[in-house]
Design a protein around this motif. Structure first.
Motif, PDB file in Angstrom:
ATOM      1  N   PHE A 593     -26.870   1.530 -13.086  1.00  0.00           N
ATOM      2  CA  PHE A 593     -26.756   2.194 -14.432  1.00  0.00           C
ATOM      3  C   PHE A 593     -25.952   3.412 -14.154  1.00  0.00           C
ATOM      4  CE2 PHE A 593     -30.308  -0.901 -14.790  1.00  0.00           C
ATOM      5  CZ  PHE A 593     -30.273  -1.148 -15.909  1.00  0.00           C
ATOM      6  N   ASN A 594     -25.216   3.581 -15.282  1.00  0.00           N
ATOM      7  CA  ASN A 594     -24.438   4.935 -15.314  1.00  0.00           C
ATOM      8  C   ASN A 594     -24.488   5.569 -16.719  1.00  0.00           C
ATOM      9  OD1 ASN A 594     -23.110   4.456 -12.751  1.00  0.00           O
ATOM     10  ND2 ASN A 594     -21.972   3.034 -13.908  1.00  0.00           N
ATOM     11  N   LEU A 595     -24.583   6.916 -16.569  1.00  0.00           N
ATOM     12  CA  LEU A 595     -24.897   7.817 -17.943  1.00  0.00           C
ATOM     13  C   LEU A 595     -23.674   8.844 -18.119  1.00  0.00           C
ATOM     14  CD1 LEU A 595     -26.616   8.417 -20.492  1.00  0.00           C
ATOM     15  CD2 LEU A 595     -27.984   9.841 -18.880  1.00  0.00           C
ATOM     16  N   ARG A 596     -23.337   8.877 -19.190  1.00  0.00           N
ATOM     17  CA  ARG A 596     -22.179   9.854 -19.483  1.00  0.00           C
ATOM     18  C   ARG A 596     -22.539  10.247 -20.943  1.00  0.00           C
ATOM     19  NH1 ARG A 596     -19.893   5.263 -17.741  1.00  0.00           N
ATOM     20  NH2 ARG A 596     -18.676   5.364 -15.533  1.00  0.00           N
ATOM     21  N   THR A 597     -22.406  11.700 -20.928  1.00  0.00           N
ATOM     22  CA  THR A 597     -22.461  12.544 -22.219  1.00  0.00           C
ATOM     23  C   THR A 597     -21.319  13.183 -22.399  1.00  0.00           C
ATOM     24  OG1 THR A 597     -23.775  14.322 -21.097  1.00  0.00           O
ATOM     25  CG2 THR A 597     -24.944  12.367 -22.185  1.00  0.00           C
ATOM     26  N   ASP A 598     -21.017  13.251 -23.716  1.00  0.00           N
ATOM     27  CA  ASP A 598     -19.663  14.194 -24.090  1.00  0.00           C
ATOM     28  C   ASP A 598     -20.262  15.113 -25.383  1.00  0.00           C
ATOM     29  OD1 ASP A 598     -17.344  12.779 -22.443  1.00  0.00           O
ATOM     30  OD2 ASP A 598     -18.121  11.264 -23.723  1.00  0.00           O
ATOM     31  N   TYR A 599     -19.940  16.285 -25.102  1.00  0.00           N
ATOM     32  CA  TYR A 599     -20.278  17.341 -26.113  1.00  0.00           C
ATOM     33  C   TYR A 599     -18.919  18.310 -26.546  1.00  0.00           C
ATOM     34  CZ  TYR A 599     -22.723  20.795 -29.027  1.00  0.00           C
ATOM     35  OH  TYR A 599     -23.237  21.356 -29.975  1.00  0.00           O
ATOM     36  N   GLN A 600     -18.671  18.151 -27.806  1.00  0.00           N
ATOM     37  CA  GLN A 600     -17.461  18.862 -28.212  1.00  0.00           C
ATOM     38  C   GLN A 600     -18.007  20.205 -28.692  1.00  0.00           C
ATOM     39  OE1 GLN A 600     -14.473  16.895 -28.484  1.00  0.00           O
ATOM     40  NE2 GLN A 600     -13.562  19.260 -28.801  1.00  0.00           N
ATOM     41  N   LEU A 601     -17.783  21.382 -27.697  1.00  0.00           N
ATOM     42  CA  LEU A 601     -18.417  22.534 -27.879  1.00  0.00           C
ATOM     43  C   LEU A 601     -17.458  23.558 -28.925  1.00  0.00           C
ATOM     44  CD1 LEU A 601     -18.727  23.807 -23.929  1.00  0.00           C
ATOM     45  CD2 LEU A 601     -20.338  23.184 -25.659  1.00  0.00           C
ATOM     46  N   THR A 602     -16.151  23.285 -29.006  1.00  0.00           N
ATOM     47  CA  THR A 602     -15.571  23.878 -30.045  1.00  0.00           C
ATOM     48  C   THR A 602     -14.649  22.709 -30.407  1.00  0.00           C
ATOM     49  OG1 THR A 602     -13.697  24.917 -28.414  1.00  0.00           O
ATOM     50  CG2 THR A 602     -15.712  26.231 -28.918  1.00  0.00           C
ATOM     51  N   GLN A 603     -13.574  23.153 -31.357  1.00  0.00           N
ATOM     52  CA  GLN A 603     -12.519  22.157 -31.781  1.00  0.00           C
ATOM     53  C   GLN A 603     -11.684  21.987 -30.469  1.00  0.00           C
ATOM     54  OE1 GLN A 603     -10.321  23.677 -35.227  1.00  0.00           O
ATOM     55  NE2 GLN A 603      -9.428  21.633 -35.463  1.00  0.00           N
ATOM     56  N   THR A 604     -11.378  22.974 -29.659  1.00  0.00           N
ATOM     57  CA  THR A 604     -10.546  22.480 -28.342  1.00  0.00           C
ATOM     58  C   THR A 604     -11.164  22.285 -27.240  1.00  0.00           C
ATOM     59  OG1 THR A 604     -10.105  24.695 -28.202  1.00  0.00           O
ATOM     60  CG2 THR A 604      -8.689  23.711 -29.664  1.00  0.00           C
ATOM     61  N   LEU A 605     -12.511  22.591 -27.106  1.00  0.00           N
ATOM     62  CA  LEU A 605     -13.304  22.512 -25.646  1.00  0.00           C
ATOM     63  C   LEU A 605     -14.277  21.466 -25.740  1.00  0.00           C
ATOM     64  CD1 LEU A 605     -13.577  23.717 -22.829  1.00  0.00           C
ATOM     65  CD2 LEU A 605     -14.972  25.302 -23.758  1.00  0.00           C
ATOM     66  N   ALA A 606     -14.238  20.715 -24.741  1.00  0.00           N
ATOM     67  CA  ALA A 606     -15.141  19.602 -24.803  1.00  0.00           C
ATOM     68  C   ALA A 606     -15.720  19.475 -23.258  1.00  0.00           C
ATOM     69  CB  ALA A 606     -14.609  18.137 -25.228  1.00  0.00           C
ATOM     70  N   LEU A 607     -16.970  19.185 -23.214  1.00  0.00           N
ATOM     71  CA  LEU A 607     -17.846  19.120 -21.989  1.00  0.00           C
ATOM     72  C   LEU A 607     -18.381  17.643 -21.424  1.00  0.00           C
ATOM     73  CD1 LEU A 607     -18.579  21.070 -19.611  1.00  0.00           C
ATOM     74  CD2 LEU A 607     -20.959  21.226 -20.797  1.00  0.00           C
ATOM     75  N   THR A 608     -18.203  17.231 -20.409  1.00  0.00           N
ATOM     76  CA  THR A 608     -18.834  15.763 -20.140  1.00  0.00           C
ATOM     77  C   THR A 608     -19.621  15.990 -18.952  1.00  0.00           C
ATOM     78  OG1 THR A 608     -16.706  14.624 -20.962  1.00  0.00           O
ATOM     79  CG2 THR A 608     -18.155  13.383 -19.424  1.00  0.00           C
ATOM     80  N   VAL A 609     -20.663  15.356 -18.935  1.00  0.00           N
ATOM     81  CA  VAL A 609     -21.744  15.211 -17.793  1.00  0.00           C
ATOM     82  C   VAL A 609     -21.973  13.743 -17.497  1.00  0.00           C
ATOM     83  CG1 VAL A 609     -24.065  15.869 -16.850  1.00  0.00           C
ATOM     84  CG2 VAL A 609     -22.671  17.563 -18.485  1.00  0.00           C
ATOM     85  N   ALA A 610     -21.732  13.578 -16.011  1.00  0.00           N
ATOM     86  CA  ALA A 610     -21.849  12.068 -15.798  1.00  0.00           C
ATOM     87  C   ALA A 610     -22.674  12.074 -14.657  1.00  0.00           C
ATOM     88  CB  ALA A 610     -20.612  11.466 -15.558  1.00  0.00           C
ATOM     89  N   VAL A 611     -23.731  10.785 -14.758  1.00  0.00           N
ATOM     90  CA  VAL A 611     -24.522  10.475 -13.546  1.00  0.00           C
ATOM     91  C   VAL A 611     -24.327   9.049 -13.329  1.00  0.00           C
ATOM     92  CG1 VAL A 611     -27.009  10.575 -12.688  1.00  0.00           C
ATOM     93  CG2 VAL A 611     -26.211  12.121 -14.677  1.00  0.00           C
ATOM     94  N   ARG A 612     -23.737   8.870 -12.130  1.00  0.00           N
ATOM     95  CA  ARG A 612     -23.419   7.357 -11.405  1.00  0.00           C
ATOM     96  C   ARG A 612     -24.589   6.931 -10.762  1.00  0.00           C
ATOM     97  NH1 ARG A 612     -18.531  10.320 -12.398  1.00  0.00           N
ATOM     98  NH2 ARG A 612     -17.054   9.317 -13.471  1.00  0.00           N
ATOM     99  N   ASN A 613     -24.674   5.794 -10.712  1.00  0.00           N
ATOM    100  CA  ASN A 613     -25.973   5.076  -9.843  1.00  0.00           C
ATOM    101  C   ASN A 613     -27.133   5.979 -10.473  1.00  0.00           C
ATOM    102  OD1 ASN A 613     -27.394   3.884  -8.466  1.00  0.00           O
ATOM    103  ND2 ASN A 613     -26.583   4.248  -6.523  1.00  0.00           N
ATOM    104  N   LEU A 614     -27.440   6.108 -11.593  1.00  0.00           N
ATOM    105  CA  LEU A 614     -28.672   6.839 -12.232  1.00  0.00           C
ATOM    106  C   LEU A 614     -29.933   6.457 -11.400  1.00  0.00           C
ATOM    107  CD1 LEU A 614     -29.491   8.489 -14.617  1.00  0.00           C
ATOM    108  CD2 LEU A 614     -29.990   6.595 -15.966  1.00  0.00           C
TER     109      LEU A 614
END
Length: 648
Positions: A593-614
């Protein structure tokens, strides 16, 4: 899926729904969102595809096939960049995709089963086409990533108008210390593309450079050794390594000649070289190889009211060399000193014809035929004759001719349902390594081109804009199979059988929640008796081919509660498979199982956090039984990564 544009089938843009090929697509948005640490992480999301990850950037490929090794693994799949092979056909690389710039791709297309007549040798079980971004639509961004086990990556993309046309520049830098000992990886990719027009002629100049430096961790030995984390971390051969470099350039040209006739051409050049320690053999010999090529792809295209006809001529001229040397003391037949040292000049010529016809408003037909001739001029630089288990042939020339036909149809039953079918033959000339790296008692005579005959049919269903499903069934038979048995001897004239069902789709449960994924069921069997004489590796007709899981699936749930936040939970299932040709050793499969989350902090800046082999599963990326024991490439424990993307 219904409005996706693909180019691989015909070398020209067509709608996927008008294509009888079984082709799956990874878009630039999906490639960017995934941020794959290894190309297998991306391609294994597709039906019928199983890239068996080794260490670092290494991999073995399966597309509607078992995981294949040796010359069979190198030559059964065609790897392309913008329709041009990454390597010359007879000099294919078993780890073919580590020379691709997959992380920078504008799109990746995977054809399952034999390719069309536009492609020749090696488009047997399937092909992968990595497309560079279009400068007119490519974005401008900078991505920085950090993660577990010393992972760090930087990727940048620039696009815009230049003095001579629209330009794009892509850069990818990736480093990892590795969770295993003495197994660091550095992989660098640089790509450029410049598109313009001179009179009526549209042109596109493209360049790619790939540099790989890898300290390789070897197999861990012992039954279920991957369950022992301490043992899995150890590297029994810290001197093992792989270094590879690739340079490619291509000039794409297209010009209308009349209202109905146009001409297309690609002039290309490539240079590849690689050096690695053969850690998977007792010899641990050092292999140095490389080749340089120039070539041409060309076609005349007639576009009529209800039909399209393509006539093409292709050519490839390659000079290659290989040297293998063992520094370790002699171990039985693995003798110390020079094993092989030879050069091969290769010439390949091909002609093809393809046609598509809209027979009725709902029925579309297509067919094609490709003839290809491959000539090898081999020159041995080592003393002729046998040394240990190595046979050095005297100078010789070999020529192979192949014919690859295909025919297909697509019937639109309604606006939301279409059915399709296809009959095709895939071919491949023998690899130079299969011809000229033999053992005593073997001969080049009798080694013939492999052929694979395929029948498939399927249905595409789009009941609503947010729900799409494609279901395909196939049967395939392969003749003149060239493989290496457990004793390292080349077996020729073998036969195998393959059949399966593949499903891929998307289902929107609500405005916020979507299910997508792929499920594959397949049976791959030997259709002959033979192989190594020892009991565990004797091949019997009807036995399952090793490293061929019956069930594979990749299911993803994507939740988007707000415009700024997206979360994806991925379930990867791999069924059990035999680890030896005799069907005596078994790997029980795994679920990740893998989990990824994307958050658009601003119109031009995005942050992704991923956990592989949850769930921190202990598993094997590859399970094998060889030299009388189990051996594994252990899978990575739970890992974390954080990625920031700045658009400008």
């Amino acid at each position: 899926m219904s409005d996706v544009v693909v180019v691989t089938g015909t070398r020209s843009e067509t709608l996927k729904q008008h294509n009888a090929l079984s082709v799956s697509v990874l878009t630039s948005d999906e490639i960017d969102r995934l941020g794959a640490h290894h190309v297998s992480e991306a391609l294994n999301r597709l039906p019928g595809v199983f890239l068996n990850r080794g260490n670092g950037a290494e991999h073995l490929t399966a597309i509607r096939s078992p995981v294949l090794t040796g010359g069979q693994g190198a030559g059964s799949f065609l790897y392309l960049e913008d329709g041009v092979p990454l390597r010359a056909a007879g000099f294919a690389n078993l780890n073919g995709l580590f020379e691709a710039a997959d992380g920078l791709a504008g799109q990746i297309e995977v054809v399952r089963g034999p390719g069309s007549a536009a492609y020749g040798s090696n488009a047997l079980h399937g092909l992968v086409n990595v497309l560079t971004p279009d400068p007119e639509t490519a974005d401008r961004h900078l991505t920085i990533e950090a993660g577990s086990y010393g992972r760090a990556a930087l990727r940048g993309s620039l696009a815009g108008q230049a003095r001579f046309g629209a330009g794009w520049l892509g850069l990818s830098l990736r480093h990892e210390d590795s969770w295993r000992e003495d197994a660091s990886l550095d992989r660098r990719a640089l790509q450029t593309r410049l598109d313009g027009q001179m009179g009526l002629t549209e042109w596109s100049l493209r360049f790619s450079g790939i540099d790989l430096e890898q300290e390789t961790a070897t197999y861990v030995g012992g039954f279920k050794a991957y369950e022992d984390e301490a043992a899995s971390r150890r590297n029994s051969d810290p001197e093992a390594f792989r270094n590879a470099h690739a340079l490619r350039a291509a000039l794409h040209l297209e010009r209308p000649l009349s209202d109905t006739l146009s001409a297309q051409a690609v002039l290309f050049a490539r240079s590849n070289d690689m050096q690695f320690r053969m850690h998977f053999l007792p010899s641990e010999a050092l292999e140095t190889s490389g080749h340089d090529s120039v070539g041409l792809q060309s076609a005349l295209v007639w576009t009529l009211d209800q039909s399209t006809v393509r006539l093409g001529l292709d050519a490839d001229f390659t000079q290659g060399a290989l040297r293998e040397f063992q520094t370790r003391p002699t171990l039985g037949p693995f003798v110390q000193g020079l094993h092989y040292d030879y050069e091969v000049d290769s010439r390949t010529y091909a002609a093809f014809v393809m046609g598509e016809h809209q027979l009725t408003p709902r029925l579309r037909l297509d067919a094609g035929l490709r003839w290809e001739a491959t000539h090898y001029d081999y020159a041995n630089a080592a003393p002729d004759g046998a040394v240990g288990r190595y046979l050095r042939l005297p100078d010789r020339e070999d020529t192979f001719d192949t014919l690859a036909p295909h025919a297909g149809w697509i019937l639109d039953v309604s606006d939301s349902v279409s059915v399709f079918g296809r009959a095709a033959r895939g071919v491949r000339a023998p690899q130079t390594a299969e011809l000229y790296r033999l053992q005593p008692g073997q001969s080049v005579e009798g080694i013939e081109p492999e052929t694979l005959d395929s029948l498939e049919t399927g249905i595409r269903f789009t009941p609503t804009p947010g729900t799409q499903l494609e279901l395909t069934g196939y049967v395939m038979e392969k003749d003149n199979v060239i493989l290496r048995d457990a004793d390292g001897l080349t077996v020729t004239g073998a036969r195998t059988r393959h059949h399966g069902i593949e499903a891929e789709g998307v289902w929107s449960l609500s405005d916020q929640l979507r299910l997508s994924g792929a499920v594959s069921w397949a049976v791959h069997e030997y259709d002959f008796d033979g192989g190594a004489p020892n009991s565990s590796e004797t091949i019997r007709k009807g036995a399952r081919i090793d490293t061929a899981p019956e069930w594979m699936s990749n299911i993803r749930a994507t939740w988007r509660p707000t415009a700024a936040l997206t979360a994806e939970l991925e379930w990867v299932h791999l069924g059990e498979y035999f680890a030896d040709a005799g069907n005596t050793a078994l790997y029980e499969g795994h679920d990740l199982f893998n989990l990824r989350t994307d958050y658009q902090l601003t119109q031009t800046l995005a942050l992704t956090v991923a956990v592989r082999n949850l769930l921190d599963e202990r598993y094997a990326e590859r399970a094998d039984f060889a030299f009388g024991r189990y051996r594994y490439f252990p899978g990575e424990p739970r890992t974390f990564s954080v990625r920031a993307r700045l658009d400008f």
